[in-house]
Design an enzyme around this catalytic site. Structure first.
Site, PDB file in Angstrom:
ATOM      1  CE1 TYR A 228      -4.387  -1.803   5.194  1.00  0.00           C
ATOM      2  CE2 TYR A 228      -3.378   0.278   4.531  1.00  0.00           C
ATOM      3  CZ  TYR A 228      -3.999  -0.913   4.201  1.00  0.00           C
ATOM      4  OH  TYR A 228      -4.242  -1.221   2.877  1.00  0.00           O
TER       5      TYR A 228
ATOM      6  CB  SER B 111      -0.904   0.017   1.235  1.00  0.00           C
ATOM      7  OG  SER B 111      -1.545   1.270   1.387  1.00  0.00           O
TER       8      SER B 111
END
Length: 588
Positions: free
Chosen positions: A473, A460
């Site tokens: 995350y 990501s």
């Protein structure tokens, strides 16, 4: 060298030394004839023949001018039309007028193409496995089309093949090339050449004592055929089932030259891998397994598991990934679903994994509409034992995958201090450990197969964009990024690529199920974030296109979306700016 048993076959005026391996007395078993190229003899097949002999009656022969067969002096004696008849003579002798499957390499494959395009060839040749040896008429036709098409891409393909074939011009010069191989044609030098060029294990190489003489007499193959075929091609069709084994790292033959074979071969299969020209020496196990599966499918009308042949069938122009097997986790929606569509459109068989099998079934239905094979499995990537079992099932039912996309993941926002242990464990188990488990399980299979592959891991932009509200995350995705970079280095020697895909703000359903630590009204926060992603409207199909490009071009790190590309550069070159931006609260 293994123990071959010699007998001779008369082919008109020349005698061909023919060899059998293993038990050939059982005439109920199919017969396989192996045909070598330049500068080899039947010993090219020393590593392959024992594996084939477990299933078939196996024969090989030294083609005219090589090994223990007769050596005509005239160049005209090496014309393909005559060499094609030699193969028919050998098949007739070893089958008593029956049919044989042929596996051929290099000039042996070129000769066999001449045979299978002879009228009624199917009466003698049951199937043809072609390795690194084109039909010269097809090649000439292909080159003319590329050169006259007027497009830079076509011209580039033609010039690339010209560069790869430049050595054949030197081979055309009598005296000079003969003297070159007379001086340098030693077994030690040639073995070291193969090892240096494509990593061929030295112990796999088997040359006859006649190597230097074979090199020199074999030059007549080039002088008797290439100029005539290129000047006046006569492409003819064949009804013999043909499997083209294409080696993407072939130093002499570019894969593009086989793209029009389908226009002449009514029954065509194609399998490609990141292997080199001398496949019988370099990866004999892969070649033997491929030939066995193809021959069995022709004999029985279907392939037994693992079925790698059905997806290799070619009925039109081959797609870039024709014959490949792709495994995709989290394939029921979003990026995983769109990646399945993109790979299926390029000819991949797709194996789809998700904890929501109903959603994965919907993805499979769309892929089937594209004419590819699909399968769906219920897989929870957070459980390593489940991933290992899934990988073993895929190998048993479908074969070793060529492409693995570790896409399954979840989100977790909010304060790292407010997150529960269960939330953290679940996040790490799925986003990081799931990627590691999938990469390890399938990576081991790819290494053992020895023909390369590609692993795609979904990281990501959060991996390099620190944020006060995405710390956990970001940590999971940063782990994926660095793991992928390290794994890429580890697997490079095995020609297995690893790509880390780093999307930014992409409109998928992950936002609708993301948990937010320390937030009382979860639904309200999800609606707010989902609304922002919807307005951004960067769709997952765009990420899928980047994934495919990463596979084809073997890219290491791929930031996707403008903000991801910007963030990647900021973090690399002015990291203090990223740290200042990270202090800003994003969710109000």
């Amino acid at each position: 060298m293994i123990d071959w048993h010699r007998s001779d076959v008369d082919a008109g005026e020349f005698r061909l030394a023919t060899f059998s391996y293993g038990d050939t007395a059982d005439t109920d078993r199919p017969t396989v004839v192996l045909v070598h190229g330049w500068p080899d003899t039947h010993h090219l097949w020393d590593q392959v023949a024992p594996q084939l002999a477990e299933h078939y009656r196996v024969f090989a022969y030294d083609t005219r001018g090589f090994g223990e067969s007769d050596r005509p002096n005239s160049v005209s004696s090496y014309r393909l039309a005559d060499l094609a008849q030699d193969l028919f003579a050998v098949i007739d002798a070893v089958t008593d007028g029956g049919r044989a499957h042929v596996v051929a390499h290099d000039w042996g494959s070129v000769q066999t193409w001449e045979s299978v395009t002879t009228p009624d060839a199917e009466n003698a040749i049951a199937s043809f496995t072609s390795v690194s040896g084109p039909n010269l008429d097809f090649l000439s036709e292909w080159a003319r089309i590329q050169l006259t098409s007027g497009t830079p891409s076509s011209l580039g393909k033609a010039l690339s093949q010209v560069a790869s074939s430049a050595y054949t011009g030197f081979f055309q010069i009598p005296g000079v090339s003969d003297a070159f191989f007379r001086a340098l044609g030693s077994e030690k030098l040639w073995t070291e050449f193969l090892h240096a060029v494509e990593g061929t294990p030295r112990e796999n190489v088997s040359f006859a004592p006649t190597l230097r003489e074979d090199m020199i007499s074999g030059l007549k193959l080039y002088r008797a055929n290439i100029r005539g075929k290129l000047a006046s091609p006569n492409p003819r069709p064949t009804r013999v089932p043909v499997l083209e084994v294409v080696n993407d790292r072939d130093i002499a033959l570019r894969p593009a030259i086989y793209d029009r074979t389908y226009t002449h071969a009514a029954k065509l299969w194609r399998k490609s891998s990141t292997t080199g020209h001398w496949l019988p020496y370099t990866n004999p196990d892969y070649l033997a397994a491929t030939a066995i599966e193809f021959i069995d499918s022709i004999e029985n009308g279907t392939s037994s598991a693992p079925n790698t042949i059905d997806r290799a069938r070619v009925s039109g122009p081959p797609q870039p990934l024709t014959g490949k097997l792709a495994v995709i986790t989290g394939a029921g929606s979003g990026i995983g679903r769109e990646t399945a569509f993109a790979l299926a459109a390029l000819g991949c068989e797709v194996v789809l994994a998700d904890i929501d099998t109903a959603a994965a079934d919907e993805t499979a239905t769309e892929c089937k509409a594209m004419g590819v094979l699909t399968a769906v499995y219920d897989v929870d990537v957070s459980k390593t034992a489940t991933v290992d079992e899934f990988a073993a099932t895929v190998r048993a039912q479908h074969g070793v995958p060529d492409i693995v996309v570790n896409n399954a993941g979840i989100g977790l926002g909010g304060s790292a201090l407010d997150a529960t242990d269960d939330q953290i464990d679940r996040l790490i188990d799925i986003n990081l450990r799931g990627v590691i488990s999938g990469s390890r399980a399938f990576g081991k299979q790819m290494v053992a197969r020895g023909t390369g592959g590609h692993i795609v891991n979904l990281a990501s932009a959060a991996a390099f964009t620190p944020s006060r509200e995405l710390g956990l995350y970001s940590a999971s995705k940063a782990g994926v990024l660095m793991f992928s970079e390290s794994l890429r280095a580890e697997l490079s020697a095995h020609r297995i690529g690893v790509s880390a895909i780093c999307p930014g703000i992409v409109n998928t359903n992950i936002t609708s199920v993301t948990e937010y630590a320390g937030v009382d009204d979860q639904d309200a926060m999800r609606r707010k974030v989902s609304g922002f992603y919807e307005k951004r409207n960067y769709t997952p199909d765009k990420v899928a296109r980047e994934i495919v490009a990463a596979v084809v071009s073997n890219k290491a790190v791929v930031p996707v979306t403008p903000e991801a590309k910007f963030g990647y550069r900021v973090y690399r070159f002015i990291p203090w700016a990223s740290r200042i931006a990270a202090r800003q609260k994003l969710t109000g």
